[in-house]
Design an enzyme around this catalytic site. Sequence first.
Site, PDB file in Angstrom:
ATOM      1  N   SER A 238      42.766  37.030  42.354  1.00  0.00           N
ATOM      2  CA  SER A 238      42.005  37.474  41.184  1.00  0.00           C
ATOM      3  C   SER A 238      40.521  37.223  41.418  1.00  0.00           C
ATOM      4  O   SER A 238      40.128  36.687  42.452  1.00  0.00           O
ATOM      5  CB  SER A 238      42.470  36.727  39.938  1.00  0.00           C
ATOM      6  OG  SER A 238      42.040  35.382  40.024  1.00  0.00           O
ATOM      7  N   LYS A 239      39.754  37.618  40.434  1.00  0.00           N
ATOM      8  CA  LYS A 239      38.296  37.523  40.508  1.00  0.00           C
ATOM      9  C   LYS A 239      37.790  36.155  40.951  1.00  0.00           C
ATOM     10  O   LYS A 239      36.795  36.059  41.657  1.00  0.00           O
ATOM     11  CB  LYS A 239      37.726  37.819  39.116  1.00  0.00           C
ATOM     12  CG  LYS A 239      36.875  39.061  39.105  1.00  0.00           C
ATOM     13  CD  LYS A 239      36.195  39.174  37.765  1.00  0.00           C
ATOM     14  CE  LYS A 239      35.694  40.596  37.574  1.00  0.00           C
ATOM     15  NZ  LYS A 239      35.701  41.011  36.196  1.00  0.00           N
ATOM     16  N   ARG A 240      38.499  35.121  40.513  1.00  0.00           N
ATOM     17  CA  ARG A 240      37.944  33.805  40.836  1.00  0.00           C
ATOM     18  C   ARG A 240      38.062  33.467  42.322  1.00  0.00           C
ATOM     19  O   ARG A 240      37.487  32.497  42.792  1.00  0.00           O
ATOM     20  CB  ARG A 240      38.523  32.723  39.933  1.00  0.00           C
ATOM     21  CG  ARG A 240      39.921  32.396  40.177  1.00  0.00           C
ATOM     22  CD  ARG A 240      40.542  31.562  39.077  1.00  0.00           C
ATOM     23  NE  ARG A 240      41.959  31.583  39.298  1.00  0.00           N
ATOM     24  CZ  ARG A 240      42.565  30.872  40.232  1.00  0.00           C
ATOM     25  NH1 ARG A 240      41.895  30.017  40.965  1.00  0.00           N
ATOM     26  NH2 ARG A 240      43.858  30.987  40.415  1.00  0.00           N
ATOM     27  N   HIS A 241      38.805  34.281  43.089  1.00  0.00           N
ATOM     28  CA  HIS A 241      38.853  34.069  44.541  1.00  0.00           C
ATOM     29  C   HIS A 241      37.705  34.774  45.251  1.00  0.00           C
ATOM     30  O   HIS A 241      37.598  34.720  46.472  1.00  0.00           O
ATOM     31  CB  HIS A 241      40.175  34.590  45.112  1.00  0.00           C
ATOM     32  CG  HIS A 241      41.372  33.837  44.624  1.00  0.00           C
ATOM     33  ND1 HIS A 241      42.258  34.353  43.710  1.00  0.00           N
ATOM     34  CD2 HIS A 241      41.816  32.593  44.915  1.00  0.00           C
ATOM     35  CE1 HIS A 241      43.194  33.468  43.469  1.00  0.00           C
ATOM     36  NE2 HIS A 241      42.950  32.392  44.179  1.00  0.00           N
ATOM     37  N   GLY A 242      36.865  35.474  44.501  1.00  0.00           N
ATOM     38  CA  GLY A 242      35.775  36.230  45.131  1.00  0.00           C
ATOM     39  C   GLY A 242      35.952  37.699  44.816  1.00  0.00           C
ATOM     40  O   GLY A 242      36.580  38.060  43.828  1.00  0.00           O
TER      41      GLY A 242
END
Length: 467
Positions: A238-242
């Site tokens: 998801s977004k929080r992985h980049g």
Amino acid sequence: MTIRTRFAPSPTGYLHVGGARTALFSWLYARKHGGQFILRIEDTDLERSTAESVDAILEGMTWLGLEYDEGPFYQTHRFDRYKEVITQLLDQGDAYHCYCSKQELDDMREQQRANKEKPRYDGRCRHVTTPKGGVQPIVRFKNPIEGSVVVSDVVKGNIEFQNSELDDLVIARSDGSPTYNLTVVVDDLDMGLTHVIRGDDHLNNTPRQINIFKALGADVPVFGHLPMILGDDGARLSKRHGAVSVMSYRDEGYLPEALLNYLVRLGWSHGDQELFTIDEMIALFDITDVNKSASAFNTDKLLWINQHYIKTSAPEHIARHLSWHMGQLGIDPATGPELTKVVVLQQERAKTLVEMAANSHYFYKDVQEYNAKAAKKNLTIVTADILEDMYGRLAALPEWLAEPIHTLIKECSVEREVGMGKVAQPIRVAITGNTISPPLDSTLELLGSERTLAAIRSAIEWIKDQA
Ligand code: GLU
């Protein structure tokens, strides 16, 4: 039989790398078998679908080069057809109107929970024959009560679902609009799809969809559910992985073939081969070789693959992509040397096109500012003298080519009894603003005599100003 596959994104955001991998596998499977690949935009959720997302998806597909043979089709253009099928199912007794209010459904669930039963619709409206006054009914599919459905999945194997576990799903809302499971079946059927390759987040919908296919007397397509992609911490990517949007990989300087090569390895392998051209992917890919389990995203590997393609691709090809990045820096590649020649010089020294663009700006724009550290060391009173000397020699050079330029630098260093770096580095700082560039002789050749001499002159002036 002609293989027909599809990619069916919902336009509720950008094209995610997970979606791109689904699209890639469907595309590869069609291409491998000389079949057709269809793009279908599932935009029936009017509240969450946006025109911007449609554009973003189309842009992503184009950038990746996943060209489709038919489409894009839009589900919102097909409401009449869905209504027709809903009416057909009602008429043949495979669907019914449900008049249950929200309160009634909530009470039902409450009661089932209290009885320690799985909450599900109990089918109480199946036998209602007279409309309830004032209530706008929804339509439910009459799921078989007995027996089971086997999803014979080419990725996951056979998975059996008991019909008793599947309740009568809603196929039309009270405003008459169709729901996801209905529209997907109607489209997969009407579009003649032979293979449905999609994320395994849809696996639970598949037995319901198979029952609808059967009620419509249709052949069921072959299913292949792809395992999800995880981030480096084991959680769903998801977004929080980049970056997760395909276009952000373009923005960060990746080549589309590098991203595709990277994505094809997420869940699929061919021995321990890591690098695949598009043609190799088409030749070697098979949906039955896809892993059952999830795979993890690894940015370092993607970067390594990108560097490989930057090093080995045709300069003209890289130049086309680099041109966009130059534009992002406000540089018009028409204002300097041919971009392909810049690529030839830079190919060995960049991991991304962002890096290559940032390291190539001086071919097109005069240096505005010197890196402080580089200037402190290389633009001094002593080097002003060397720069002046080299200015004279270069200005008199009859042939502006790397080899004679190299000879001049060498001669200057020999006569002055200093290392070649003492001559070359001040020039490098003068023309690039910093201490890194491809070999100086070829760089100067490409930069041209006029720009080189002007840059050296500016550096000399700058040194005088500082003194
Ligand atoms: N529109 C669905 C999604 O974006 C995909 C449906 C399907 O592939 O069957 O998740």
